[in-house]
Design an enzyme around this catalytic site. Sequence first.
Site, PDB file in Angstrom:
ATOM      1  N   HIS A 172       0.822  -1.193   0.000  1.00 53.15           N
ATOM      2  CA  HIS A 172       0.000   0.000   0.000  1.00 53.15           C
ATOM      3  C   HIS A 172       0.867   1.259   0.000  1.00 53.15           C
ATOM      4  O   HIS A 172       1.779   1.384   0.803  1.00 53.15           O
ATOM      5  CB  HIS A 172      -0.914  -0.017   1.228  1.00 53.15           C
ATOM      6  CG  HIS A 172      -1.887   1.103   1.249  1.00 53.15           C
ATOM      7  ND1 HIS A 172      -2.280   1.691   2.414  1.00 53.15           N
ATOM      8  CD2 HIS A 172      -2.552   1.742   0.264  1.00 53.15           C
ATOM      9  CE1 HIS A 172      -3.146   2.650   2.144  1.00 53.15           C
ATOM     10  NE2 HIS A 172      -3.330   2.698   0.847  1.00 53.15           N
ATOM     11  N   ASP A 219       7.594   5.568 -20.954  1.00 52.80           N
ATOM     12  CA  ASP A 219       7.967   5.362 -22.346  1.00 52.80           C
ATOM     13  C   ASP A 219       9.469   5.125 -22.440  1.00 52.80           C
ATOM     14  O   ASP A 219      10.198   5.233 -21.443  1.00 52.80           O
ATOM     15  CB  ASP A 219       7.508   6.539 -23.211  1.00 52.80           C
ATOM     16  CG  ASP A 219       8.088   7.882 -22.792  1.00 52.80           C
ATOM     17  OD1 ASP A 219       9.255   7.949 -22.353  1.00 52.80           O
ATOM     18  OD2 ASP A 219       7.369   8.892 -22.919  1.00 52.80           O
ATOM     19  N   HIS A 253       6.056  17.905 -16.353  1.00 48.17           N
ATOM     20  CA  HIS A 253       6.897  16.732 -16.612  1.00 48.17           C
ATOM     21  C   HIS A 253       8.141  16.702 -15.724  1.00 48.17           C
ATOM     22  O   HIS A 253       8.529  15.636 -15.238  1.00 48.17           O
ATOM     23  CB  HIS A 253       7.295  16.714 -18.091  1.00 48.17           C
ATOM     24  CG  HIS A 253       8.052  15.495 -18.500  1.00 48.17           C
ATOM     25  ND1 HIS A 253       7.521  14.222 -18.430  1.00 48.17           N
ATOM     26  CD2 HIS A 253       9.313  15.336 -18.975  1.00 48.17           C
ATOM     27  CE1 HIS A 253       8.410  13.343 -18.856  1.00 48.17           C
ATOM     28  NE2 HIS A 253       9.507  13.997 -19.183  1.00 48.17           N
ATOM     29  N   TYR A 269       5.573  11.614 -23.623  1.00 49.52           N
ATOM     30  CA  TYR A 269       4.818  11.781 -22.388  1.00 49.52           C
ATOM     31  C   TYR A 269       3.880  10.616 -22.066  1.00 49.52           C
ATOM     32  O   TYR A 269       2.894  10.802 -21.350  1.00 49.52           O
ATOM     33  CB  TYR A 269       4.046  13.106 -22.385  1.00 49.52           C
ATOM     34  CG  TYR A 269       4.962  14.290 -22.558  1.00 49.52           C
ATOM     35  CD1 TYR A 269       5.794  14.703 -21.523  1.00 49.52           C
ATOM     36  CD2 TYR A 269       5.016  14.980 -23.766  1.00 49.52           C
ATOM     37  CE1 TYR A 269       6.648  15.781 -21.684  1.00 49.52           C
ATOM     38  CE2 TYR A 269       5.871  16.053 -23.947  1.00 49.52           C
ATOM     39  CZ  TYR A 269       6.682  16.449 -22.901  1.00 49.52           C
ATOM     40  OH  TYR A 269       7.537  17.508 -23.057  1.00 49.52           O
ATOM     41  N   ALA A 270       4.177   9.441 -22.562  1.00 50.95           N
ATOM     42  CA  ALA A 270       3.395   8.246 -22.229  1.00 50.95           C
ATOM     43  C   ALA A 270       3.975   7.662 -20.942  1.00 50.95           C
ATOM     44  O   ALA A 270       4.675   6.642 -20.950  1.00 50.95           O
ATOM     45  CB  ALA A 270       3.426   7.240 -23.372  1.00 50.95           C
ATOM     46  N   ASN A 271       3.692   8.356 -19.850  1.00 50.41           N
ATOM     47  CA  ASN A 271       4.222   7.998 -18.534  1.00 50.41           C
ATOM     48  C   ASN A 271       3.126   8.204 -17.501  1.00 50.41           C
ATOM     49  O   ASN A 271       2.369   9.175 -17.578  1.00 50.41           O
ATOM     50  CB  ASN A 271       5.397   8.907 -18.158  1.00 50.41           C
ATOM     51  CG  ASN A 271       6.445   8.983 -19.230  1.00 50.41           C
ATOM     52  OD1 ASN A 271       7.086   7.993 -19.546  1.00 50.41           O
ATOM     53  ND2 ASN A 271       6.613  10.153 -19.826  1.00 50.41           N
TER      54      ASN A 271
END
Length: 129
Positions: A20, A28, A96, A118-120
């Site tokens: 947790h 990316d 970012h 920006y595929a994060n």
Amino acid sequence: MKRAGILNRHLAGALAELGHGHGVLICDAGMPIPKGPRVVDLAFRAGVPSFAEVLEGLLAELVVEGATAATEVREANPAAARLLDDRFPDLALVPHEHLKDLSARAHLVVRTGEARPYANVLLRCGVFF
């Protein structure tokens, strides 16, 4: 041998160690990976596996109580922004550079072969009860 789910032994083992509040960065191929977190690098070729494939696979295995992405995803990668908005109605957005700072505190980094910017996303693990 496992029948289904995540078959990569390094990733399956890393997921089993999460608790947790732990952070999991799905990133990316171009995201700088900080020193510290455990890293499972799935990148094979540009675009393989995709951010979407890895995100869907991890969401099938994890309880997630929150997610953070870069503000820049909205303009630079609308497809990734839609995917994140669909999965996380309360998606937090930060610049970012701040996401990169936050990723240093992640417990696990999963690098994809995604070649779109920006595929994060930084996931925060929840509990199933």
